[in-house]
Motif scaffolding. Structure first.
Motif, PDB file in Angstrom:
ATOM      1  N   ASN A  18       0.649  -1.246  -0.138  1.00 55.46           N
ATOM      2  CA  ASN A  18      -0.028   0.089   0.269  1.00 55.46           C
ATOM      3  C   ASN A  18       0.770   1.238   0.040  1.00 55.46           C
ATOM      4  O   ASN A  18       2.029   1.152  -0.469  1.00 55.46           O
ATOM      5  CB  ASN A  18      -1.109   0.041   1.377  1.00 55.46           C
ATOM      6  CG  ASN A  18      -0.109  -0.457   2.496  1.00 55.46           C
ATOM      7  OD1 ASN A  18       0.768   0.468   2.686  1.00 55.46           O
ATOM      8  ND2 ASN A  18      -0.748  -1.060   3.252  1.00 55.46           N
ATOM      9  N   SER A  19       0.465   2.407   0.286  1.00 57.69           N
ATOM     10  CA  SER A  19       1.116   3.824   0.223  1.00 57.69           C
ATOM     11  C   SER A  19       2.347   3.795   1.376  1.00 57.69           C
ATOM     12  O   SER A  19       3.259   4.556   1.268  1.00 57.69           O
ATOM     13  CB  SER A  19       0.130   4.972   0.078  1.00 57.69           C
ATOM     14  OG  SER A  19      -0.559   4.710   1.457  1.00 57.69           O
ATOM     15  N   SER A  20       2.004   2.956   2.407  1.00 58.36           N
ATOM     16  CA  SER A  20       3.178   2.847   3.419  1.00 58.36           C
ATOM     17  C   SER A  20       4.340   1.891   3.403  1.00 58.36           C
ATOM     18  O   SER A  20       5.226   2.185   3.649  1.00 58.36           O
ATOM     19  CB  SER A  20       2.243   2.739   4.964  1.00 58.36           C
ATOM     20  OG  SER A  20       1.298   4.011   4.865  1.00 58.36           O
ATOM     21  N   VAL A  51       9.426   0.324   4.162  1.00 57.34           N
ATOM     22  CA  VAL A  51       8.417   1.177   4.609  1.00 57.34           C
ATOM     23  C   VAL A  51       8.688   2.711   3.853  1.00 57.34           C
ATOM     24  O   VAL A  51      10.013   3.031   3.781  1.00 57.34           O
ATOM     25  CB  VAL A  51       8.655   1.454   6.141  1.00 57.34           C
ATOM     26  CG1 VAL A  51       7.617   2.401   6.618  1.00 57.34           C
ATOM     27  CG2 VAL A  51       8.309  -0.018   6.700  1.00 57.34           C
ATOM     28  N   ALA A  52       7.774   3.334   3.525  1.00 55.60           N
ATOM     29  CA  ALA A  52       8.104   4.605   2.653  1.00 55.60           C
ATOM     30  C   ALA A  52       8.295   5.510   3.648  1.00 55.60           C
ATOM     31  O   ALA A  52       8.075   5.659   4.852  1.00 55.60           O
ATOM     32  CB  ALA A  52       6.646   4.887   2.002  1.00 55.60           C
ATOM     33  N   LYS A  55       6.473   6.825   7.062  1.00 56.84           N
ATOM     34  CA  LYS A  55       5.321   6.426   7.166  1.00 56.84           C
ATOM     35  C   LYS A  55       5.636   5.170   8.539  1.00 56.84           C
ATOM     36  O   LYS A  55       6.898   4.952   8.817  1.00 56.84           O
ATOM     37  CB  LYS A  55       4.771   5.457   5.939  1.00 56.84           C
ATOM     38  CG  LYS A  55       4.752   6.370   4.659  1.00 56.84           C
ATOM     39  CD  LYS A  55       3.215   7.333   5.046  1.00 56.84           C
ATOM     40  CE  LYS A  55       2.867   7.864   3.773  1.00 56.84           C
ATOM     41  NZ  LYS A  55       1.528   8.625   4.043  1.00 56.84           N
ATOM     42  N   LEU A  56       4.504   4.767   8.946  1.00 54.66           N
ATOM     43  CA  LEU A  56       4.620   3.623   9.753  1.00 54.66           C
ATOM     44  C   LEU A  56       3.706   2.500   9.741  1.00 54.66           C
ATOM     45  O   LEU A  56       2.724   2.490   8.836  1.00 54.66           O
ATOM     46  CB  LEU A  56       4.383   4.370  11.422  1.00 54.66           C
ATOM     47  CG  LEU A  56       3.166   5.121  11.515  1.00 54.66           C
ATOM     48  CD1 LEU A  56       1.867   4.217  11.950  1.00 54.66           C
ATOM     49  CD2 LEU A  56       3.473   6.084  12.459  1.00 54.66           C
ATOM     50  N   ASN A  57       3.865   1.311  10.401  1.00 56.19           N
ATOM     51  CA  ASN A  57       2.774   0.202  10.260  1.00 56.19           C
ATOM     52  C   ASN A  57       2.878  -0.125  11.888  1.00 56.19           C
ATOM     53  O   ASN A  57       3.663  -0.035  12.682  1.00 56.19           O
ATOM     54  CB  ASN A  57       3.435  -0.844   9.220  1.00 56.19           C
ATOM     55  CG  ASN A  57       4.522  -1.402   9.496  1.00 56.19           C
ATOM     56  OD1 ASN A  57       4.608  -2.501  10.046  1.00 56.19           O
ATOM     57  ND2 ASN A  57       5.833  -0.831   8.995  1.00 56.19           N
ATOM     58  N   SER A 106       8.339   2.626  12.541  1.00 56.44           N
ATOM     59  CA  SER A 106       8.187   3.676  11.738  1.00 56.44           C
ATOM     60  C   SER A 106       9.436   3.938  10.718  1.00 56.44           C
ATOM     61  O   SER A 106      10.722   3.565  11.336  1.00 56.44           O
ATOM     62  CB  SER A 106       7.660   5.038  12.447  1.00 56.44           C
ATOM     63  OG  SER A 106       8.673   5.384  13.553  1.00 56.44           O
ATOM     64  N   ASN A 107       9.334   4.662   9.940  1.00 54.68           N
ATOM     65  CA  ASN A 107      10.696   5.180   9.215  1.00 54.68           C
ATOM     66  C   ASN A 107      10.836   6.548   9.377  1.00 54.68           C
ATOM     67  O   ASN A 107      10.110   7.330   9.190  1.00 54.68           O
ATOM     68  CB  ASN A 107      10.413   5.060   7.617  1.00 54.68           C
ATOM     69  CG  ASN A 107      11.334   5.428   6.565  1.00 54.68           C
ATOM     70  OD1 ASN A 107      12.443   6.217   7.093  1.00 54.68           O
ATOM     71  ND2 ASN A 107      11.321   5.179   5.387  1.00 54.68           N
TER      72      ASN A 107
END
Length: 227
Positions: A18-20, A51-52, A55-57, A106-107
C-alpha cells in the motif's frame, strides 16, 4: 546424499503493498495464506518489509513470542511497551512480546525508503529481555558472525558477507536443531542448492551446513532453532 530441506523462493512469497509499506512474507502472515507456507518449527514470521519515507505500520502479537528486527537499508524506530527503540544497519533489536501487545514501527527518514527483516519466534518458556545487538561486516569478511547466541536464548543468529567463491561451514549445536537461512543479497550454493537474493532455505536432521558464495558481496543470515 542431499540433506533434508525446503526452499522458499523469493518470487513465491506473499505480497502486501500500500502507500506505506511493501511486505514480502516467507510464511503465512495476516491476509497472506498458502498451505505450503506454514511456520518452520517455532519460526512463524519471516517478513521482508520496506516502509515509505515518514510512514509507519503496526504489529499485533498473536502469540507469546520473540521478535528480531534487522535493518538492511536505513534504520527504523520502534515503539513497544511505552519504550522507544532506534535500530540502524549493523544492529538487530530483540523484543519479547506477550500476546496482545502492539508494536509501532516507523521510518524516521523524510525522503528515503527503508528495508528491514522481521523475524518472529514462538516463545512460551524462556525469559528473554529486550536487547540491542551490533555487528560489523567490514571487520569480519568471508566468515559467519555470531550476532545473538548464548544459553538463555532459544535460538542462535549469525550472518556474513562473502566474496565470490569464498566458503563457510556452519556447525549446528545439536543435530536435533534446525536451521533457517536467508539470502539478503547475491547468490550462494548451500548444500547443493542454488540460492538467490531473498530466497530462504529450511534444513533439518543435519550436523553442519556448507556455504559457497557465487557472487561478490553476497550476504546470508542464519537462524538456528533449538529444540
Amino acid at each position: 546424499m542431499e540433506k533434508p530441506g525446503k526452499i522458499y523462493l523469493a518470487d513465491q512469497r506473499g505480497l502486501i503493498e500500500n502507500s506505506s509499506i511493501r511486505r514480502y512474507s516467507t510464511f503465512n502472515f495476516e491476509s497472506f495464506f498458502n498451505e505450503h507456507k506454514t511456520a518452520f518449527q517455532n519460526l512463524f514470521i519471516f517478513n521482508d518489509d520496506s516502509v515509505a519515507a515518514g510512514k509507519l505500520n503496526f504489529y499485533l502479537a498473536k502469540e507469546n513470542s520473540l521478535h528480531l528486527f534487522m535493518p538492511i537499508t536505513g534504520g527504523i524506530d520502534i515503539v513497544a511497551k511505552n519504550n522507544e527503540f532506534s535500530v540502524e544497519t549493523g544492529q538487530v533489536q530483540l523484543l519479547s512480546l506477550e500476546k496482545g501487545e502492539v508494536l509501532e514501527i516507523s521510518n524516521p527518514y523524510k525522503s528515503d525508503v527503508i528495508n528491514y527483516l522481521h523475524l518472529g519466534i514462538i516463545n512460551d518458556f524462556a525469559l528473554v529481555k529486550d536487547q540491542l545487538f551490533s555487528f560489523d561486516f567490514d571487520k569480519n569478511p568471508n566468515k559467519l558472525i555470531d550476532i545473538i547466541s548464548g544459553y538463555k536464548f532459544p535460538f542462535k543468529l549469525t550472518a556474513g558477507i562473502f566474496a565470490g567463491r569464498e566458503e563457510a561451514n556452519y556447525k549446528l549445536q545439536e543435530k536435533s536443531n534446525s536451521l533457517f537461512t536467508f539470502i539478503i543479497d547475491g547468490a550462494f550454493e548451500i548444500e547443493g542448492r542454488l540460492m538467490h537474493a531473498r530466497d530462504g532455505l529450511a534444513l533439518w536432521d543435519t550436523e553442519d551446513v556448507e556455504f559457497e558464495a557465487l557472487s561478490n558481496n553476497a550476504i546470508v543470515v542464519n537462524l538456528e532453532l533449538f529444540v
